[in-house]
Design an enzyme around this catalytic site. Structure first.
Site, PDB file in Angstrom:
ATOM      1  N   LYS A 232      22.695  29.299  30.087  1.00  0.00           N
ATOM      2  CA  LYS A 232      23.470  29.580  28.869  1.00  0.00           C
ATOM      3  C   LYS A 232      24.636  28.612  28.740  1.00  0.00           C
ATOM      4  O   LYS A 232      24.855  28.028  27.678  1.00  0.00           O
ATOM      5  CB  LYS A 232      24.006  31.023  28.923  1.00  0.00           C
ATOM      6  CG  LYS A 232      25.141  31.304  27.953  1.00  0.00           C
ATOM      7  CD  LYS A 232      25.642  32.730  28.029  1.00  0.00           C
ATOM      8  CE  LYS A 232      26.702  32.996  29.064  1.00  0.00           C
ATOM      9  NZ  LYS A 232      28.084  32.581  28.701  1.00  0.00           N
ATOM     10  N   ASN A 233      25.383  28.443  29.832  1.00  0.00           N
ATOM     11  CA  ASN A 233      26.610  27.648  29.738  1.00  0.00           C
ATOM     12  C   ASN A 233      26.359  26.144  29.683  1.00  0.00           C
ATOM     13  O   ASN A 233      27.284  25.366  29.456  1.00  0.00           O
ATOM     14  CB  ASN A 233      27.561  28.008  30.890  1.00  0.00           C
ATOM     15  CG  ASN A 233      28.154  29.402  30.690  1.00  0.00           C
ATOM     16  OD1 ASN A 233      28.024  29.982  29.613  1.00  0.00           O
ATOM     17  ND2 ASN A 233      28.792  29.941  31.708  1.00  0.00           N
TER      18      ASN A 233
ATOM     19  N   ARG B  50      33.575  33.086  22.309  1.00  0.00           N
ATOM     20  CA  ARG B  50      34.650  32.106  22.508  1.00  0.00           C
ATOM     21  C   ARG B  50      34.130  30.681  22.608  1.00  0.00           C
ATOM     22  O   ARG B  50      34.826  29.735  22.233  1.00  0.00           O
ATOM     23  CB  ARG B  50      35.396  32.415  23.798  1.00  0.00           C
ATOM     24  CG  ARG B  50      35.978  33.781  23.882  1.00  0.00           C
ATOM     25  CD  ARG B  50      36.643  33.933  25.223  1.00  0.00           C
ATOM     26  NE  ARG B  50      37.544  32.818  25.431  1.00  0.00           N
ATOM     27  CZ  ARG B  50      38.773  32.742  24.935  1.00  0.00           C
ATOM     28  NH1 ARG B  50      39.248  33.733  24.213  1.00  0.00           N
ATOM     29  NH2 ARG B  50      39.517  31.696  25.165  1.00  0.00           N
TER      30      ARG B  50
ATOM     31  N   CYS C 252      40.232  37.980  25.676  1.00  0.00           N
ATOM     32  CA  CYS C 252      38.965  38.687  25.821  1.00  0.00           C
ATOM     33  C   CYS C 252      39.026  39.598  27.031  1.00  0.00           C
ATOM     34  O   CYS C 252      40.064  39.686  27.699  1.00  0.00           O
ATOM     35  CB  CYS C 252      37.799  37.723  25.890  1.00  0.00           C
ATOM     36  SG  CYS C 252      37.546  37.021  27.500  1.00  0.00           S
TER      37      CYS C 252
ATOM     38  N   ARG D 136      42.782  33.647  28.292  1.00  0.00           N
ATOM     39  CA  ARG D 136      41.930  32.507  27.970  1.00  0.00           C
ATOM     40  C   ARG D 136      42.413  31.673  26.791  1.00  0.00           C
ATOM     41  O   ARG D 136      41.748  31.587  25.753  1.00  0.00           O
ATOM     42  CB  ARG D 136      40.488  32.978  27.753  1.00  0.00           C
ATOM     43  CG  ARG D 136      39.922  33.683  28.955  1.00  0.00           C
ATOM     44  CD  ARG D 136      38.487  34.069  28.793  1.00  0.00           C
ATOM     45  NE  ARG D 136      37.567  32.960  28.962  1.00  0.00           N
ATOM     46  CZ  ARG D 136      36.267  33.060  28.785  1.00  0.00           C
ATOM     47  NH1 ARG D 136      35.740  34.207  28.418  1.00  0.00           N
ATOM     48  NH2 ARG D 136      35.481  32.017  28.957  1.00  0.00           N
TER      49      ARG D 136
ATOM     50  N   ASP E  27      31.924  33.584  38.019  1.00  0.00           N
ATOM     51  CA  ASP E  27      30.820  34.277  37.343  1.00  0.00           C
ATOM     52  C   ASP E  27      29.879  34.998  38.311  1.00  0.00           C
ATOM     53  O   ASP E  27      28.960  35.696  37.878  1.00  0.00           O
ATOM     54  CB  ASP E  27      30.011  33.290  36.486  1.00  0.00           C
ATOM     55  CG  ASP E  27      30.798  32.790  35.285  1.00  0.00           C
ATOM     56  OD1 ASP E  27      31.828  33.397  34.943  1.00  0.00           O
ATOM     57  OD2 ASP E  27      30.386  31.775  34.685  1.00  0.00           O
TER      58      ASP E  27
ATOM     59  N   ILE F 236      40.515  32.562  38.964  1.00  0.00           N
ATOM     60  CA  ILE F 236      40.281  31.869  37.681  1.00  0.00           C
ATOM     61  C   ILE F 236      40.767  32.703  36.489  1.00  0.00           C
ATOM     62  O   ILE F 236      41.465  32.213  35.614  1.00  0.00           O
ATOM     63  CB  ILE F 236      38.782  31.516  37.501  1.00  0.00           C
ATOM     64  CG1 ILE F 236      38.242  30.754  38.720  1.00  0.00           C
ATOM     65  CG2 ILE F 236      38.555  30.725  36.201  1.00  0.00           C
ATOM     66  CD1 ILE F 236      38.832  29.381  38.938  1.00  0.00           C
TER      67      ILE F 236
ATOM     68  N   ARG G  46      24.091  38.962  25.947  1.00  0.00           N
ATOM     69  CA  ARG G  46      24.715  37.665  25.640  1.00  0.00           C
ATOM     70  C   ARG G  46      24.235  36.606  26.609  1.00  0.00           C
ATOM     71  O   ARG G  46      24.191  35.429  26.261  1.00  0.00           O
ATOM     72  CB  ARG G  46      26.237  37.757  25.773  1.00  0.00           C
ATOM     73  CG  ARG G  46      26.871  38.665  24.799  1.00  0.00           C
ATOM     74  CD  ARG G  46      28.348  38.608  24.957  1.00  0.00           C
ATOM     75  NE  ARG G  46      28.785  37.209  24.835  1.00  0.00           N
ATOM     76  CZ  ARG G  46      30.036  36.817  24.828  1.00  0.00           C
ATOM     77  NH1 ARG G  46      30.984  37.706  24.941  1.00  0.00           N
ATOM     78  NH2 ARG G  46      30.347  35.564  24.698  1.00  0.00           N
TER      79      ARG G  46
HETATM   80  N1  EPU Z   1      42.702  27.727  30.555  1.00  0.00           N
HETATM   81  C1  EPU Z   1      43.957  27.533  30.015  1.00  0.00           C
HETATM   82  N2  EPU Z   1      44.063  26.756  28.890  1.00  0.00           N
HETATM   83  C2  EPU Z   1      42.972  26.172  28.306  1.00  0.00           C
HETATM   84  C3  EPU Z   1      41.706  26.363  28.867  1.00  0.00           C
HETATM   85  C4  EPU Z   1      41.586  27.151  30.012  1.00  0.00           C
HETATM   86  O1  EPU Z   1      44.950  28.052  30.506  1.00  0.00           O
HETATM   87  O2  EPU Z   1      43.141  25.492  27.298  1.00  0.00           O
HETATM   88  C5  EPU Z   1      42.566  28.569  31.754  1.00  0.00           C
HETATM   89  C6  EPU Z   1      41.740  29.829  31.511  1.00  0.00           C
HETATM   90  O3  EPU Z   1      42.496  30.862  30.947  1.00  0.00           O
HETATM   91  C7  EPU Z   1      41.228  30.142  32.900  1.00  0.00           C
HETATM   92  C8  EPU Z   1      41.026  28.746  33.506  1.00  0.00           C
HETATM   93  O4  EPU Z   1      41.821  27.863  32.718  1.00  0.00           O
HETATM   94  O5  EPU Z   1      42.200  30.831  33.603  1.00  0.00           O
HETATM   95  C9  EPU Z   1      39.620  28.229  33.532  1.00  0.00           C
HETATM   96  O6  EPU Z   1      38.990  28.460  32.289  1.00  0.00           O
HETATM   97  P1  EPU Z   1      37.884  27.517  31.674  1.00  0.00           P
HETATM   98  O7  EPU Z   1      38.445  26.842  30.480  1.00  0.00           O
HETATM   99  O8  EPU Z   1      37.278  26.670  32.730  1.00  0.00           O
HETATM  100  O9  EPU Z   1      36.813  28.595  31.194  1.00  0.00           O
HETATM  101  P2  EPU Z   1      35.888  28.448  29.916  1.00  0.00           P
HETATM  102  O10 EPU Z   1      35.548  27.031  29.736  1.00  0.00           O
HETATM  103  O11 EPU Z   1      36.464  29.208  28.793  1.00  0.00           O
HETATM  104  C10 EPU Z   1      33.596  28.605  31.189  1.00  0.00           C
HETATM  105  C11 EPU Z   1      32.385  29.489  31.134  1.00  0.00           C
HETATM  106  C12 EPU Z   1      32.749  30.860  31.697  1.00  0.00           C
HETATM  107  C13 EPU Z   1      33.203  30.667  33.159  1.00  0.00           C
HETATM  108  C14 EPU Z   1      34.399  29.694  33.198  1.00  0.00           C
HETATM  109  C15 EPU Z   1      34.864  29.375  34.588  1.00  0.00           C
HETATM  110  C16 EPU Z   1      31.177  28.633  29.229  1.00  0.00           C
HETATM  111  C17 EPU Z   1      30.714  28.821  27.843  1.00  0.00           C
HETATM  112  N3  EPU Z   1      31.938  29.597  29.754  1.00  0.00           N
HETATM  113  O12 EPU Z   1      34.591  29.240  30.393  1.00  0.00           O
HETATM  114  O13 EPU Z   1      31.562  31.638  31.692  1.00  0.00           O
HETATM  115  O14 EPU Z   1      33.596  31.898  33.698  1.00  0.00           O
HETATM  116  O15 EPU Z   1      34.025  28.452  32.546  1.00  0.00           O
HETATM  117  O16 EPU Z   1      33.836  28.816  35.335  1.00  0.00           O
HETATM  118  O17 EPU Z   1      30.849  27.638  29.863  1.00  0.00           O
HETATM  119  C18 EPU Z   1      30.293  33.636  31.640  1.00  0.00           C
HETATM  120  O18 EPU Z   1      29.275  32.931  31.519  1.00  0.00           O
HETATM  121  O19 EPU Z   1      30.244  34.867  31.894  1.00  0.00           O
HETATM  122  C19 EPU Z   1      31.605  33.007  31.505  1.00  0.00           C
HETATM  123  C20 EPU Z   1      32.702  33.713  31.256  1.00  0.00           C
END
Ligand code: EPU
Length: 417
Positions: free
Chosen positions: A22-23, A92, A116, A121, A304, A326, A396
């Site tokens: 998915k990701n 998101r 969320c 996030r 995850d 995280i 999802r």
């Molecule tokens: N963060 C910030 N500012 C930003 C972006 C991120 O503070 O602008 C923080 C977040 O709040 C978090 C950390 O940085 O504390 C890491 O977040 P990241 O941005 O890496 O997460 P994401 O890209 O929103 C993806 C996956 C998530 C997975 C995380 C961590 C996708 C679509 N989603 O989310 O997947 O948990 O990376 O590996 O790729 C899931 O599949 O269940 C899922 C939540």
């Protein structure tokens, strides 16, 4: 709303085939905005989040044809440059169209994703990076409104390695003037999958999978025929299902190369892994030993997979500690697992899991995607019947979960509430 009814205590056997990630699929689909040619994708799982991304791309003017796991996307006529609140609020990852829209059109309006179930996030790092590349960004009525005549290659340093942030900047910089450096980039395999796809389209990206990614801007990208990687989190989820039911199962399409941290912890808990090839392994186990886990960015232990391991550890012979680094609110499954007789106390970002002799079926509620998976795993081992409501979270991100588990011998069915 659907719910799952699980009768616990049945052994699993046979094999399960893992679906496409998915990701990986979500950013790779968003990347189709970068060309006016056909993008043909294979191995795209049939999931609610994928349907949302299809809707979003159609909303932006792309044509999407779907035949089972094959998608043909064409964004030649993309023209509406707005990702509306109605879609972003349901997923998101919609933020992933921000980079490509800015790259190809120099304009984007993307609804700000709110908080969320697992944490606040924010997307401040995505915004800061695009500003550094020359975008003029304001927040208007809940939307990120971003314009740039042409993005310019820049040095981007992420305070925190963000997965979708890294993906967005990679997509934003493929046509930028000059060279972009992403420092402290996310190293997740899904980032590498996206880079491989973009390079196959004609991009010039080096270093994906390391903490510095270098992107030289090119003039155009071509169409592509690409198969997305298999889902390492789904594979890890089935590993946990095998261990908690004391069963041996074969997992096909397991992306062995991307699973070191999960394999290490699985073995430490008492599981065995017999790797048969680069994409097949027999897994299982009997005794569950207490261990400590700290989630971290790749190649560390994935957040995850935290909830699924918590279910397994609730039956360990001793006390385990899980530290979540995280997301700030990713223990909501702990209280639900306690309804199944687990003994877990979560304080701040640490959970103490005292192993119990048995889990006992009860009514529980899914709170987010991976939390739902942990409840299913616990239900497979619990005595009696477990009823899990709100499984739309599971839909999802897990393709045909009940079918795959039933094929392995689990007693699980979906009913309408
Ligand atoms: N963060 C910030 N500012 C930003 C972006 C991120 O503070 O602008 C923080 C977040 O709040 C978090 C950390 O940085 O504390 C890491 O977040 P990241 O941005 O890496 O997460 P994401 O890209 O929103 C993806 C996956 C998530 C997975 C995380 C961590 C996708 C679509 N989603 O989310 O997947 O948990 O990376 O590996 O790729 C899931 O599949 O269940 C899922 C939540």
């Amino acid at each position: 709303m659907d719910k799952f009814i699980i009768e616990g205590g049945f052994k699993l056997s046979g094999y399960v085939e893992i679906s496409g990630s998915k990701n990986s699929s979500l950013p790779i689909m968003a990347a189709s905005l970068l060309t006016d040619k056909d993008v043909v994708l294979h191995n795209v799982p049939e999931l609610r989040d994928i349907n949302t991304m299809i809707k979003l791309l159609e909303n932006l003017g792309c044509r999407v044809e779907r035949k089972n796991k094959k998608l043909v996307l064409n964004c030649k006529n993309a023209g509406s440059l707005r990702a509306p609140y109605e879609l972003v609020k349901t997923m998101r990852a919609s933020i992933l169209v921000f980079g490509p829209l800015m790259s190809r059109f120099g304009y984007a309006e993307v609804s700000m994703p709110g908080g969320c179930a697992i944490g606040v996030r924010p997307v401040n790092l995505h915004i800061k990076a695009l500003e550094k590349m020359g975008a003029d960004i304001s927040i208007e009525h809940g939307y990120i409104v971003s314009k740039a005549r042409k993005l310019k290659g820049s040095q981007i340093y992420f305070d925190i390695p963000t997965v979708t942030g890294t993906e967005n900047v990679m997509m934003a910089s493929v046509f930028a003037d000059g060279t972009t450096f992403i420092k402290n980039a996310a190293k997740e395999p899904e980032v590498v999958d996206l880079a491989n796809m973009l390079n196959k389209m004609g991009a010039d990206i080096k270093g994906a999978g390391t903490s510095t990614i270098v992107i030289n801007g090119v003039d155009r990208l071509d169409g592509v025929d690409y198969a997305v990687m298999f889902d390492r989190i789904e594979a890890g989820t089935f590993m946990c299902a095998s261990l908690i039911t004391e069963s041996n199962i074969k997992i096909k399409n397991i992306p062995v190369y991307a699973m070191d941290a999960v394999f290490e912890k699985f073995k430490a808990v008492g599981g065995f892994i017999d790797i048969e090839s680069e994409d097949a392994a027999v897994v299982g186990g009997k005794d569950i030993f207490p261990i400590n886990i700290k989630t971290s960015v790749y190649p560390g232990f994935p957040t995850d997979m935290q909830a699924q391991f918590m279910s397994v550890l609730s039956l360990a012979k001793g006390t385990s500690i899980i530290e979540e680094t995280i997301f700030e609110n990713r223990f909501q499954h702990a209280a639900e697992l306690n309804r199944l007789n687990a003994n877990i106390s979560a304080i701040g970002n640490k959970a103490v899991i005292r192993g119990v002799d048995k889990l006992v079926g009860a009514k529980v509620m899914a709170t987010d995607l991976r939390a739902s998976a942990s409840l299913v795993i616990a239900g497979l081992a619990a005595e009696g019947v477990t009823e899990i409501s709100r499984i739309y979270h599971l839909d999802r991100g897990y393709e045909h979960l009940e079918e795959k588990l039933s094929n392995l011998g689990a007693k699980i069915r979906r009913v309408k509430e």
